[in-house]
Design an enzyme around this catalytic site. Sequence first.
Site, short mmCIF file in Angstrom:
data_model
loop_
_atom_site.label_atom_id
_atom_site.label_comp_id
_atom_site.label_asym_id
_atom_site.label_seq_id
_atom_site.Cartn_x
_atom_site.Cartn_y
_atom_site.Cartn_z
N GLU A 158 0.87 -1.17 0.00
CA GLU A 158 0.00 0.00 0.00
C GLU A 158 0.91 1.22 0.00
O GLU A 158 1.77 1.35 0.87
CB GLU A 158 -0.89 0.00 1.26
CG GLU A 158 -1.82 1.20 1.25
CD GLU A 158 -2.75 1.27 2.46
OE1 GLU A 158 -2.70 0.38 3.32
OE2 GLU A 158 -3.51 2.25 2.51
N ARG A 200 4.88 -12.91 9.89
CA ARG A 200 5.56 -11.62 9.70
C ARG A 200 6.99 -11.73 10.18
O ARG A 200 7.31 -12.55 11.04
CB ARG A 200 4.91 -10.54 10.57
CG ARG A 200 3.53 -10.15 10.20
CD ARG A 200 2.99 -9.19 11.25
NE ARG A 200 3.59 -7.87 11.14
CZ ARG A 200 3.14 -6.92 10.32
NH1 ARG A 200 2.12 -7.15 9.54
NH2 ARG A 200 3.73 -5.76 10.28
N LYS A 220 4.58 0.62 9.80
CA LYS A 220 4.69 1.92 9.12
C LYS A 220 4.24 3.05 10.03
O LYS A 220 4.82 4.12 10.04
CB LYS A 220 3.81 1.91 7.87
CG LYS A 220 4.51 1.35 6.66
CD LYS A 220 3.64 1.50 5.44
CE LYS A 220 2.90 0.22 5.16
NZ LYS A 220 2.16 0.19 3.93
P1 ATP Z 1 2.54 -2.16 8.33
O1 ATP Z 1 2.02 -3.23 9.21
O2 ATP Z 1 3.94 -1.75 8.60
O3 ATP Z 1 1.62 -0.98 8.20
P2 ATP Z 1 1.39 -3.30 6.04
O4 ATP Z 1 1.24 -4.75 6.16
O5 ATP Z 1 0.19 -2.45 6.27
O6 ATP Z 1 2.61 -2.82 6.91
P3 ATP Z 1 1.46 -3.27 3.20
O7 ATP Z 1 1.98 -2.23 2.29
O8 ATP Z 1 0.00 -3.52 3.23
O9 ATP Z 1 1.97 -2.89 4.65
O10 ATP Z 1 2.25 -4.62 3.01
C1 ATP Z 1 2.65 -5.13 1.76
C2 ATP Z 1 3.01 -6.58 1.90
O11 ATP Z 1 4.08 -6.74 2.83
C3 ATP Z 1 1.85 -7.39 2.45
O12 ATP Z 1 1.80 -8.60 1.72
C4 ATP Z 1 2.22 -7.64 3.87
O13 ATP Z 1 1.67 -8.85 4.33
C5 ATP Z 1 3.75 -7.68 3.82
N1 ATP Z 1 4.33 -7.32 5.10
C6 ATP Z 1 4.11 -6.20 5.82
N2 ATP Z 1 4.78 -6.23 6.98
C7 ATP Z 1 5.46 -7.41 7.01
C8 ATP Z 1 6.33 -8.05 7.96
N3 ATP Z 1 6.66 -7.48 9.11
N4 ATP Z 1 6.83 -9.25 7.63
C9 ATP Z 1 6.53 -9.84 6.46
N5 ATP Z 1 5.71 -9.29 5.54
C10 ATP Z 1 5.18 -8.10 5.80
MG MG Z 2 -1.63 -2.88 5.30
#
Ligand code: ATP
Ligand code: MG
Length: 558
Positions: free
Chosen positions: A35, A262, A272
């Site tokens: 995102e 994760r 984020k």
């Molecule tokens: P955050 O939790 O930091 O806001 P998010 O999951 O909202 O991150 P996205 O941009 O939606 O961020 O994530 C893009 C991809 O990265 C998704 O497939 C998500 O599952 C993966 N992802 C995000 N954080 C992690 C993590 N800590 N470990 C592994 N994969 C991750």
């Molecule tokens: Mg997200």
Amino acid sequence: MSEENAPLHFIEHIIEEDLSNGFDQNKIRFRFPPEPNGYLHVGHLKAIALNFNLGQRYNAPVNLRFDDTNPVKENQVFVDAIKENIQWLGYQWDKECYASDYFEQLYQWAIYLIKEGKAYIDPQDSSTIAEQKGTPTQTGTNSPFRDRPIEENLRLFEEMKAGKHPEGSHVLRAKIDMDSPNMLMRDPVMYRILFKHHHRTSDAWCIYPMYDWTHGESDYIEQVSHSLCTLEFKPHRELYEWFLDQLPSYNDLRPYQREFARLNLSYTVTSKRKLAQLVDEQFVNGWDDPRMPTISGMRRRGYPPQALINFVTTAGISKRENVIDVYLLEYCVREELNKTSARVMAVVNPVKLVITNYPEDKTEKLSAVNNPEDESQGTRTLPFSKELYIEREDFKEEANRKFFRLTLGKEVRLKNAYIVKGESVIKDNDGNITEIHCTYDPESKSGSGSEASMRKVKGTIHWVSVAHAIDATVRNYDRLFNDESPDQHKEKSFLDFVNPDSFSIQNAKIEPSLASLAIGERVQFQRLGYYTLDKDATSSNLVFNKIVGLRDTWAKKQ
Ligand code: ATP
Ligand code: MG
């Protein structure tokens, strides 16, 4: 262990099983779906490496899909930074896709669902809808608008799209099951009204689809075979399936969602939102501050992309939540730098060493090996003269037998040069040493083959010639948090654990060959650690970031 020889992880086992059950390898396709509402961090690195490494293993395309359904928080700056980060890691996506490119198709499918009696418009406010959802142990209550006639739903939905209803006045909900044990199945919202400018679709839309409605349908449109996401999406899988089941045709490939744990890293936060807080509240100097666990921060810090990939590959892909020790990341960085970076000399806390029996105006060009781990990196010359800088810590007037550096009356070798013996010191009025005087053995030059050159002395220290030294600024970084799990404390905020000593500056003297270093290039300052030239460097002010020490010093400090 090379990637090819590593044992298969569980996602690979799933794919292998699919293939052995007759799944066509040519139909395998992955996607990485960020995102664009922030910068990528070390957690995303795991998802990136997982998808792109699978793409390489199965010779399958990997799409980069921006999940841009929330115009309030997203913008082009993040899109650009994400693309740049992935390319820097060395990965190349197949198609660059945007969920927003599917808004029209998603809208058409939503109309189809309404016509099938599978979705309805609800004008209740969000707290009423939330209340009616019940709790995991209590069933929900049907919305009084659940059985609104199809024609009315269609009319209202079209009006919503046409901007005839204010923000928050209506939502489109899927009509599933208010008694489902899975709360996500209790008539989830598919669309909300938002009069917000979108970074790609501008003002074309004022209704925006929700994540769950968008994600699986986007996978379907792109024909992604294995849609990999993190464990928190496990309960969403049922809804992912349900939405796909409602689509008008199944002639194409049906995507499947699979979940992995994760990446959680000790002494680090990977969210984020929390990283944004560190930036906004100025605990760090921006998203690419070298202490940040963002890809941009780690890049600026000097972590090589290959080290990051080795790190997530070594940490592995697991089904259960776990915490990876940040030591493993630092270890991978060191391993990679040890193989690749040239050894040079720099003195970060200088004191002058005068060789009293060395000729006044003489300069010698000594030869030095660039990397003992890699002969192909060749040699360079180092200027040597009567006055040198050495580290203040490398001298003691008197020392016990465990001190293997320079003392009065004892000998030590100057790296790539001669053996010297401490003779006397000059001090200022406060008793601080301003100069150390020594004598050298002219026969002891390194590599000369003479008997004296082979002589064993207790230690070797590094140096830089005063007349030839270049001034540099060295930025040292320590862990940003002084607690192993900064965001796991109930009573305290993660911000309470920010390490106040995570940043310090030194004025260093460095060997002249470093004048031509490019920004981002990495070197080993012998005996000190690995360093990279920061983007703030100018030709008159060379600014270095300390990447990591030569060994783990953190353990000792505690
Ligand atoms: P955050 O939790 O930091 O806001 P998010 O999951 O909202 O991150 P996205 O941009 O939606 O961020 O994530 C893009 C991809 O990265 C998704 O497939 C998500 O599952 C993966 N992802 C995000 N954080 C992690 C993590 N800590 N470990 C592994 N994969 C991750
Ligand atoms: Mg997200």
